[in-house]
Design a protein around this motif. Sequence first.
Motif, PDB file in Angstrom:
ATOM      1  N   MET A   1       0.850  -1.187   0.000  1.00 14.78           N
ATOM      2  CA  MET A   1       0.000   0.000   0.000  1.00 14.78           C
ATOM      3  C   MET A   1       0.882   1.231   0.000  1.00 14.78           C
ATOM      4  O   MET A   1       1.955   1.244   0.575  1.00 14.78           O
ATOM      5  CB  MET A   1      -0.902  -0.009   1.223  1.00 14.78           C
ATOM      6  CG  MET A   1      -1.883   1.135   1.241  1.00 14.78           C
ATOM      7  SD  MET A   1      -3.151   0.799   2.459  1.00 14.78           S
ATOM      8  CE  MET A   1      -3.420   2.422   3.081  1.00 14.78           C
ATOM      9  N   GLU A  15     -11.767  13.070   1.535  1.00 14.49           N
ATOM     10  CA  GLU A  15     -11.187  11.859   2.116  1.00 14.49           C
ATOM     11  C   GLU A  15      -9.670  11.912   2.000  1.00 14.49           C
ATOM     12  O   GLU A  15      -9.129  12.502   1.068  1.00 14.49           O
ATOM     13  CB  GLU A  15     -11.695  10.616   1.389  1.00 14.49           C
ATOM     14  CG  GLU A  15     -13.126  10.287   1.695  1.00 14.49           C
ATOM     15  CD  GLU A  15     -13.541   8.971   1.055  1.00 14.49           C
ATOM     16  OE1 GLU A  15     -12.681   8.102   0.816  1.00 14.49           O
ATOM     17  OE2 GLU A  15     -14.739   8.823   0.789  1.00 14.49           O
ATOM     18  N   PRO A  22      -4.282   4.189  -8.415  1.00 16.79           N
ATOM     19  CA  PRO A  22      -5.446   3.404  -7.981  1.00 16.79           C
ATOM     20  C   PRO A  22      -5.263   1.921  -8.302  1.00 16.79           C
ATOM     21  O   PRO A  22      -4.692   1.564  -9.329  1.00 16.79           O
ATOM     22  CB  PRO A  22      -6.593   3.981  -8.797  1.00 16.79           C
ATOM     23  CG  PRO A  22      -6.120   5.310  -9.261  1.00 16.79           C
ATOM     24  CD  PRO A  22      -4.642   5.220  -9.369  1.00 16.79           C
ATOM     25  N   THR A  23      -5.737   1.082  -7.408  1.00 19.24           N
ATOM     26  CA  THR A  23      -5.683  -0.358  -7.625  1.00 19.24           C
ATOM     27  C   THR A  23      -7.049  -0.900  -8.044  1.00 19.24           C
ATOM     28  O   THR A  23      -7.135  -2.011  -8.544  1.00 19.24           O
ATOM     29  CB  THR A  23      -5.228  -1.096  -6.351  1.00 19.24           C
ATOM     30  OG1 THR A  23      -6.102  -0.745  -5.284  1.00 19.24           O
ATOM     31  CG2 THR A  23      -3.800  -0.728  -5.993  1.00 19.24           C
ATOM     32  N   ASP A  24      -8.104  -0.124  -7.819  1.00 14.90           N
ATOM     33  CA  ASP A  24      -9.467  -0.533  -8.152  1.00 14.90           C
ATOM     34  C   ASP A  24      -9.974   0.363  -9.276  1.00 14.90           C
ATOM     35  O   ASP A  24     -10.853   1.191  -9.080  1.00 14.90           O
ATOM     36  CB  ASP A  24     -10.355  -0.436  -6.919  1.00 14.90           C
ATOM     37  CG  ASP A  24     -11.745  -1.000  -7.144  1.00 14.90           C
ATOM     38  OD1 ASP A  24     -11.943  -1.714  -8.142  1.00 14.90           O
ATOM     39  OD2 ASP A  24     -12.628  -0.714  -6.325  1.00 14.90           O
ATOM     40  N   HIS A  41      -7.837   7.138  -3.378  1.00 16.16           N
ATOM     41  CA  HIS A  41      -8.476   7.129  -2.059  1.00 16.16           C
ATOM     42  C   HIS A  41      -7.884   5.961  -1.267  1.00 16.16           C
ATOM     43  O   HIS A  41      -7.258   5.068  -1.843  1.00 16.16           O
ATOM     44  CB  HIS A  41      -9.990   6.903  -2.198  1.00 16.16           C
ATOM     45  CG  HIS A  41     -10.720   8.055  -2.803  1.00 16.16           C
ATOM     46  ND1 HIS A  41     -11.325   7.964  -4.036  1.00 16.16           N
ATOM     47  CD2 HIS A  41     -10.951   9.308  -2.362  1.00 16.16           C
ATOM     48  CE1 HIS A  41     -11.913   9.110  -4.313  1.00 16.16           C
ATOM     49  NE2 HIS A  41     -11.697   9.949  -3.313  1.00 16.16           N
ATOM     50  N   LEU A  42      -8.105   5.920   0.004  1.00 17.01           N
ATOM     51  CA  LEU A  42      -7.560   4.847   0.843  1.00 17.01           C
ATOM     52  C   LEU A  42      -8.043   3.470   0.418  1.00 17.01           C
ATOM     53  O   LEU A  42      -7.347   2.478   0.632  1.00 17.01           O
ATOM     54  CB  LEU A  42      -7.911   5.090   2.320  1.00 17.01           C
ATOM     55  CG  LEU A  42      -7.317   6.357   2.950  1.00 17.01           C
ATOM     56  CD1 LEU A  42      -7.745   6.460   4.409  1.00 17.01           C
ATOM     57  CD2 LEU A  42      -5.816   6.390   2.822  1.00 17.01           C
ATOM     58  N   ASP A  43      -9.227   3.387  -0.206  1.00 15.81           N
ATOM     59  CA  ASP A  43      -9.754   2.082  -0.636  1.00 15.81           C
ATOM     60  C   ASP A  43      -9.231   1.656  -2.009  1.00 15.81           C
ATOM     61  O   ASP A  43      -9.656   0.648  -2.548  1.00 15.81           O
ATOM     62  CB  ASP A  43     -11.278   2.076  -0.609  1.00 15.81           C
ATOM     63  CG  ASP A  43     -11.906   3.035  -1.613  1.00 15.81           C
ATOM     64  OD1 ASP A  43     -11.169   3.744  -2.343  1.00 15.81           O
ATOM     65  OD2 ASP A  43     -13.148   3.085  -1.673  1.00 15.81           O
ATOM     66  N   GLY A  44      -8.321   2.434  -2.606  1.00 12.33           N
ATOM     67  CA  GLY A  44      -7.732   2.076  -3.885  1.00 12.33           C
ATOM     68  C   GLY A  44      -8.449   2.611  -5.107  1.00 12.33           C
ATOM     69  O   GLY A  44      -8.011   2.384  -6.228  1.00 12.33           O
ATOM     70  N   THR A  45      -9.547   3.322  -4.913  1.00 19.41           N
ATOM     71  CA  THR A  45     -10.258   3.899  -6.050  1.00 19.41           C
ATOM     72  C   THR A  45      -9.611   5.227  -6.442  1.00 19.41           C
ATOM     73  O   THR A  45      -8.988   5.895  -5.617  1.00 19.41           O
ATOM     74  CB  THR A  45     -11.744   4.140  -5.724  1.00 19.41           C
ATOM     75  OG1 THR A  45     -11.840   4.988  -4.573  1.00 19.41           O
ATOM     76  CG2 THR A  45     -12.465   2.826  -5.458  1.00 19.41           C
TER      77      THR A  45
END
Length: 67
Positions: A1, A15, A22-24, A41-45
């Motif tokens: 990460m 955020e 991005p991973t997503d 973003h922290l969620d990978g988007t």
Amino acid sequence: MGHVCPDHVCPECDEEVISEPPTDDLTPYAAHGLTAPAWAHLDGTPLCPVIGPDGYQPAQPKRRRRR
């Protein structure tokens, strides 16, 4: 990460962001003449979309406002 950058946020949703692509994300940036984003973003988007000179693209992070 990637590295969490607590002093930067997405300018659209406020955020926290990470300094990595991005991973997503399935967007073929090169096919649209765009460079792949370097922030997520922290969620990978990708960061939230904004209108740029070539249409919609991920926003660039902004410095968090200190209160």
